[in-house]
Design an enzyme around this catalytic site. Structure first.
Site, PDB file in Angstrom:
ATOM      1  N   HIS A  77     -11.894   1.638   9.143  1.00 36.07           N
ATOM      2  CA  HIS A  77     -12.637   1.956  10.367  1.00 36.07           C
ATOM      3  C   HIS A  77     -13.551   0.788  10.714  1.00 36.07           C
ATOM      4  O   HIS A  77     -14.298   0.303   9.870  1.00 36.07           O
ATOM      5  CB  HIS A  77     -13.474   3.234  10.182  1.00 36.07           C
ATOM      6  CG  HIS A  77     -12.662   4.493  10.307  1.00 36.07           C
ATOM      7  ND1 HIS A  77     -13.207   5.712  10.602  1.00 36.07           N
ATOM      8  CD2 HIS A  77     -11.322   4.701  10.197  1.00 36.07           C
ATOM      9  CE1 HIS A  77     -12.246   6.624  10.672  1.00 36.07           C
ATOM     10  NE2 HIS A  77     -11.103   6.033  10.414  1.00 36.07           N
ATOM     11  N   TYR A 206     -21.042  10.725  14.982  1.00 37.72           N
ATOM     12  CA  TYR A 206     -22.331  11.300  14.568  1.00 37.72           C
ATOM     13  C   TYR A 206     -23.009  11.772  15.855  1.00 37.72           C
ATOM     14  O   TYR A 206     -23.320  10.948  16.718  1.00 37.72           O
ATOM     15  CB  TYR A 206     -23.212  10.244  13.900  1.00 37.72           C
ATOM     16  CG  TYR A 206     -22.754   9.799  12.517  1.00 37.72           C
ATOM     17  CD1 TYR A 206     -21.730   8.876  12.355  1.00 37.72           C
ATOM     18  CD2 TYR A 206     -23.383  10.291  11.368  1.00 37.72           C
ATOM     19  CE1 TYR A 206     -21.326   8.463  11.097  1.00 37.72           C
ATOM     20  CE2 TYR A 206     -22.993   9.875  10.098  1.00 37.72           C
ATOM     21  CZ  TYR A 206     -21.967   8.972   9.972  1.00 37.72           C
ATOM     22  OH  TYR A 206     -21.577   8.565   8.721  1.00 37.72           O
ATOM     23  N   PRO A 297     -26.411  12.754   2.842  1.00 35.22           N
ATOM     24  CA  PRO A 297     -25.102  12.149   3.118  1.00 35.22           C
ATOM     25  C   PRO A 297     -24.990  11.404   4.447  1.00 35.22           C
ATOM     26  O   PRO A 297     -23.972  10.738   4.676  1.00 35.22           O
ATOM     27  CB  PRO A 297     -24.147  13.352   3.101  1.00 35.22           C
ATOM     28  CG  PRO A 297     -25.003  14.533   3.364  1.00 35.22           C
ATOM     29  CD  PRO A 297     -26.351  14.226   2.812  1.00 35.22           C
ATOM     30  N   LYS A 301     -23.770   6.985   1.674  1.00 35.41           N
ATOM     31  CA  LYS A 301     -24.105   6.012   0.632  1.00 35.41           C
ATOM     32  C   LYS A 301     -23.938   6.499  -0.814  1.00 35.41           C
ATOM     33  O   LYS A 301     -23.901   5.680  -1.735  1.00 35.41           O
ATOM     34  CB  LYS A 301     -25.570   5.562   0.815  1.00 35.41           C
ATOM     35  CG  LYS A 301     -25.782   4.645   1.986  1.00 35.41           C
ATOM     36  CD  LYS A 301     -25.318   3.232   1.690  1.00 35.41           C
ATOM     37  CE  LYS A 301     -24.994   2.458   2.917  1.00 35.41           C
ATOM     38  NZ  LYS A 301     -23.574   2.393   3.266  1.00 35.41           N
ATOM     39  N   TYR A 389     -24.697   0.293   6.994  1.00 31.52           N
ATOM     40  CA  TYR A 389     -23.624   1.285   6.884  1.00 31.52           C
ATOM     41  C   TYR A 389     -22.429   0.690   6.137  1.00 31.52           C
ATOM     42  O   TYR A 389     -21.822   1.352   5.287  1.00 31.52           O
ATOM     43  CB  TYR A 389     -23.204   1.763   8.278  1.00 31.52           C
ATOM     44  CG  TYR A 389     -22.368   3.018   8.266  1.00 31.52           C
ATOM     45  CD1 TYR A 389     -22.938   4.270   8.458  1.00 31.52           C
ATOM     46  CD2 TYR A 389     -20.981   2.946   8.061  1.00 31.52           C
ATOM     47  CE1 TYR A 389     -22.172   5.417   8.432  1.00 31.52           C
ATOM     48  CE2 TYR A 389     -20.205   4.094   8.035  1.00 31.52           C
ATOM     49  CZ  TYR A 389     -20.804   5.326   8.226  1.00 31.52           C
ATOM     50  OH  TYR A 389     -20.036   6.463   8.192  1.00 31.52           O
TER      51      TYR A 389
HETATM   52  P1  FAD Z   1     -21.002  13.061  -9.966  1.00 28.90           P
HETATM   53  O1  FAD Z   1     -19.896  12.877  -9.004  1.00 28.90           O
HETATM   54  O2  FAD Z   1     -21.924  14.219  -9.789  1.00 28.90           O
HETATM   55  O3  FAD Z   1     -20.384  13.095 -11.405  1.00 28.90           O
HETATM   56  C1  FAD Z   1     -21.090  13.508 -12.551  1.00 28.90           C
HETATM   57  C2  FAD Z   1     -20.124  14.106 -13.537  1.00 28.90           C
HETATM   58  O4  FAD Z   1     -20.823  14.440 -14.732  1.00 28.90           O
HETATM   59  C3  FAD Z   1     -19.510  15.400 -13.033  1.00 28.90           C
HETATM   60  O5  FAD Z   1     -18.110  15.330 -13.148  1.00 28.90           O
HETATM   61  C4  FAD Z   1     -20.128  16.478 -13.899  1.00 28.90           C
HETATM   62  O6  FAD Z   1     -19.271  17.581 -14.085  1.00 28.90           O
HETATM   63  C5  FAD Z   1     -20.395  15.709 -15.176  1.00 28.90           C
HETATM   64  N1  FAD Z   1     -21.443  16.285 -16.019  1.00 28.90           N
HETATM   65  C6  FAD Z   1     -22.628  16.814 -15.620  1.00 28.90           C
HETATM   66  N2  FAD Z   1     -23.328  17.245 -16.682  1.00 28.90           N
HETATM   67  C7  FAD Z   1     -22.597  16.972 -17.782  1.00 28.90           C
HETATM   68  C8  FAD Z   1     -22.783  17.181 -19.162  1.00 28.90           C
HETATM   69  N3  FAD Z   1     -23.918  17.752 -19.632  1.00 28.90           N
HETATM   70  N4  FAD Z   1     -21.825  16.788 -20.017  1.00 28.90           N
HETATM   71  C9  FAD Z   1     -20.689  16.202 -19.553  1.00 28.90           C
HETATM   72  N5  FAD Z   1     -20.458  15.979 -18.244  1.00 28.90           N
HETATM   73  C10 FAD Z   1     -21.397  16.347 -17.367  1.00 28.90           C
HETATM   74  N6  FAD Z   1     -21.979  11.533  -0.594  1.00 28.90           N
HETATM   75  C11 FAD Z   1     -21.578  11.008   0.542  1.00 28.90           C
HETATM   76  O7  FAD Z   1     -21.690   9.791   0.700  1.00 28.90           O
HETATM   77  N7  FAD Z   1     -21.008  11.799   1.514  1.00 28.90           N
HETATM   78  C12 FAD Z   1     -20.848  13.158   1.351  1.00 28.90           C
HETATM   79  O8  FAD Z   1     -20.340  13.839   2.226  1.00 28.90           O
HETATM   80  C13 FAD Z   1     -21.278  13.734   0.171  1.00 28.90           C
HETATM   81  N8  FAD Z   1     -21.159  15.071  -0.047  1.00 28.90           N
HETATM   82  C14 FAD Z   1     -21.621  15.590  -1.209  1.00 28.90           C
HETATM   83  C15 FAD Z   1     -21.535  16.963  -1.448  1.00 28.90           C
HETATM   84  C16 FAD Z   1     -22.028  17.530  -2.632  1.00 28.90           C
HETATM   85  C17 FAD Z   1     -21.928  19.035  -2.871  1.00 28.90           C
HETATM   86  C18 FAD Z   1     -22.631  16.689  -3.605  1.00 28.90           C
HETATM   87  C19 FAD Z   1     -23.179  17.266  -4.888  1.00 28.90           C
HETATM   88  C20 FAD Z   1     -22.688  15.316  -3.367  1.00 28.90           C
HETATM   89  C21 FAD Z   1     -22.199  14.762  -2.184  1.00 28.90           C
HETATM   90  N9  FAD Z   1     -22.256  13.394  -1.944  1.00 28.90           N
HETATM   91  C22 FAD Z   1     -21.836  12.870  -0.795  1.00 28.90           C
HETATM   92  C23 FAD Z   1     -22.762  12.468  -2.916  1.00 28.90           C
HETATM   93  C24 FAD Z   1     -21.640  11.800  -3.723  1.00 28.90           C
HETATM   94  O9  FAD Z   1     -20.574  12.687  -3.868  1.00 28.90           O
HETATM   95  C25 FAD Z   1     -22.258  11.422  -5.049  1.00 28.90           C
HETATM   96  O10 FAD Z   1     -23.236  10.440  -4.777  1.00 28.90           O
HETATM   97  C26 FAD Z   1     -21.262  10.905  -6.080  1.00 28.90           C
HETATM   98  O11 FAD Z   1     -20.444  11.953  -6.505  1.00 28.90           O
HETATM   99  C27 FAD Z   1     -22.004  10.306  -7.258  1.00 28.90           C
HETATM  100  O12 FAD Z   1     -21.131  10.073  -8.317  1.00 28.90           O
HETATM  101  P2  FAD Z   1     -21.611  10.208  -9.811  1.00 28.90           P
HETATM  102  O13 FAD Z   1     -20.438   9.828 -10.634  1.00 28.90           O
HETATM  103  O14 FAD Z   1     -22.897   9.512  -9.992  1.00 28.90           O
HETATM  104  O15 FAD Z   1     -21.962  11.758  -9.999  1.00 28.90           O
HETATM  105  C1  PHB Z   2     -17.269  12.579   4.903  1.00 28.03           C
HETATM  106  O1  PHB Z   2     -16.190  12.183   5.374  1.00 28.03           O
HETATM  107  O2  PHB Z   2     -17.320  13.521   4.106  1.00 28.03           O
HETATM  108  C2  PHB Z   2     -18.522  11.916   5.320  1.00 28.03           C
HETATM  109  C3  PHB Z   2     -18.471  10.797   6.123  1.00 28.03           C
HETATM  110  C4  PHB Z   2     -19.648  10.177   6.524  1.00 28.03           C
HETATM  111  C5  PHB Z   2     -20.855  10.680   6.106  1.00 28.03           C
HETATM  112  C6  PHB Z   2     -20.902  11.783   5.280  1.00 28.03           C
HETATM  113  C7  PHB Z   2     -19.735  12.405   4.887  1.00 28.03           C
HETATM  114  O3  PHB Z   2     -22.006  10.083   6.516  1.00 28.03           O
END
Ligand code: FAD
Ligand code: PHB
Length: 395
Positions: A77, A206, A297, A301, A389
């Site tokens: 994009h 947006y 979100p 980022k 962005y």
């Molecule tokens: P996570 O993806 O949370 O991974 C952590 C992992 O650790 C998980 O698999 C979990 O099961 C595991 N874990 C936790 N505790 C334990 C334990 N005690 N022992 C073993 N394993 C454990 N970001 C965006 O940019 N756009 C979005 O639309 C967006 N939507 C989101 C929606 C939700 C519901 C959430 C929670 C986050 C969203 N985010 C979004 C943020 C983005 O998904 C996260 O920033 C990203 O997943 C971060 O990755 P991570 O690996 O740090 O953490």
């Molecule tokens: C998504 O595709 O889930 C998405 C895209 C842009 C955002 C947040 C979520 O800022």
């Protein structure tokens, strides 16, 4: 009871994007790691979250050897649309800052990383229980856990990467008096749907609206992802598919444009917060991704910051292991936090510009509209949005 004892260089808690990518980057440099994850592979691969990858995240995944499907199926994009009632404006990223973003779901990134790990037959333990950290201040930190087959296990490591997300055990393993946290909880949430329908737009929309923010994203040419600003106390049961589509149409509607509706595959409500915890290191425990910081979100980022953290951390671990240098590991927390705060500011700024504050007034709304007009008409203002962005260059 007997304990199984394992040994590795880097123990990783969490098989989200941060833990999986760190393991992959280390494996490419010949550094051993073991990942422990308390959920199942199916659960982790199906968890719908982010969708936008920065230019450098794509580069990092490609360099890590997991970019093939991303390049085949991901959608490049070159901008986003910013909208308010009656007007929709395009922000042209390459024209403003020379970079683009890619739409490719977090689920797909996670599947690709797990597939690479499984194919290389490297250790990845799903469905573990009772994960605990022991002696993280020492040079032999341990992760203790019960494996899926019920075996009590001690994993002895040189260092531990806490990649276990916001609700994990790693951040609380740093004594509270040594941690500083900053937090902003927003007075709104996102109701998100995944729908089996071709996107009604070529790039993300947006939309500011007096009844609340709305957004149109996508996952593929046949799957759309859409969001609505709702009150954090709303219950998903009260939002029928019809109600969701009609609110999306109401907030995003524009003369001459049609929003295509279709079957809803998934829906949920996510609260929004900004959160930063520092330092991101304690002894031989290093935090990465959501374990240390959360952004709302709106700036897309979260996943990108997790990837940026583990890039810095992997390079620091490689420098220590291969050259005996500890300076990069010592600088890890400060280096990562500089990028975290830039993304925290940008995410807060986008969130504040796009959402209607239920405690705000008509004055606040006029300021938002003025800001939107400025960002869509001034090259200087648009460049700031485009740079952030698409992702600021790594230091
Ligand atoms: P996570 O993806 O949370 O991974 C952590 C992992 O650790 C998980 O698999 C979990 O099961 C595991 N874990 C936790 N505790 C334990 C334990 N005690 N022992 C073993 N394993 C454990 N970001 C965006 O940019 N756009 C979005 O639309 C967006 N939507 C989101 C929606 C939700 C519901 C959430 C929670 C986050 C969203 N985010 C979004 C943020 C983005 O998904 C996260 O920033 C990203 O997943 C971060 O990755 P991570 O690996 O740090 O953490
Ligand atoms: C998504 O595709 O889930 C998405 C895209 C842009 C955002 C947040 C979520 O800022």
């Amino acid at each position: 009871m007997t304990e199984r004892r394992l040994r590795t260089q880097v123990g990783i808690i969490g098989a989200g994007p941060a833990g999986l990518l760190l393991a992959q980057l280390l494996a490419r440099q010949g550094i051993e790691s073991v990942i422990v994850e308390n959920r199942s592979r199916e659960y982790v691969e199906a968890r719908i979250r982010a969708g936008v990858l920065e230019h450098q995240t794509v580069q990092l995944l490609t360099d890590a050897g997991v970019g093939d499907r991303l390049h085949r199926e991901g959608l490049r994009h070159d901008g986003v649309y910013l909208q308010w009632p009656g007007e929709r404006h395009h922000i042209d990223f390459p024209g403003l800052c020379g970079r683009s973003v890619w739409v490719y779901g977090q689920t797909e990134v996670v599947k690709d990383l797990i597939a690479a790990r499984v194919e290389a037959a490297l250790p990845l333990h799903f469905d573990v229980a009772d994960t605990a950290l022991v002696d993280v201040e020492s040079d032999r930190p341990q992760i203790r856990f019960t494996s899926a087959d019920g075996e009590a296990t001690v994993l002895e490591c040189d260092l531990v990467a806490g990649c276990d997300g916001f609700h994990g055990i790693s951040r609380p393993a740093i004594p509270e008096q040594l941690r500083t946290t900053w937090e902003r909880v927003y007075p709104f949430a996102w109701l998100g749907i995944l729908a089996q329908v071709a996107p009604s737009t070529d790039e993300l929309i947006y939309a500011w609206h007096p009844d609340g923010f709305a957004m149109h994203s996508m996952r593929s040419p046949s799957v759309s992802r859409l969001y609505l600003q709702v009150d954090p106390t709303e219950r998903i049961e009260d939002w029928s598919d019809d109600r969701i589509w009609s609110q999306l149409q109401h907030r995003m509607g524009l003369d001459g444009w049609t929003l295509n509706a279709g079957p809803v595959l998934d829906k949920g409500i996510t609260p929004m917060r900004s959160f930063v915890s520092a330092p991101m290191r304690h002894g031989n425990l290093f935090l990465a991704g959501d374990a240390a910081h959360i952004v709302p979100p709106t700036g897309a980022k979260g996943l990108n910051l997790a990837a940026a953290d583990v890039k810095v951390l992997a390079e620091a671990i490689v420098a220590r292991t291969q050259e005996g240098r500890t300076d990069l590991l010592d600088a890890y927390s400060d280096t990562a936090l500089r990028r975290v705060w830039r993304a925290t500011h940008f995410s807060w700024w986008m969130t504040s510009m796009m959402h209607v504050n239920p405690h705000g007034d008509a004055f606040d709304r006029q300021l938002q509209l003025s800001q939107l007009r400025y960002v869509t008409s001034s090259t200087a203002a648009a460049t700031g949005l485009a740079e952030n962005y698409t992702g600021m260059p790594f230091e």
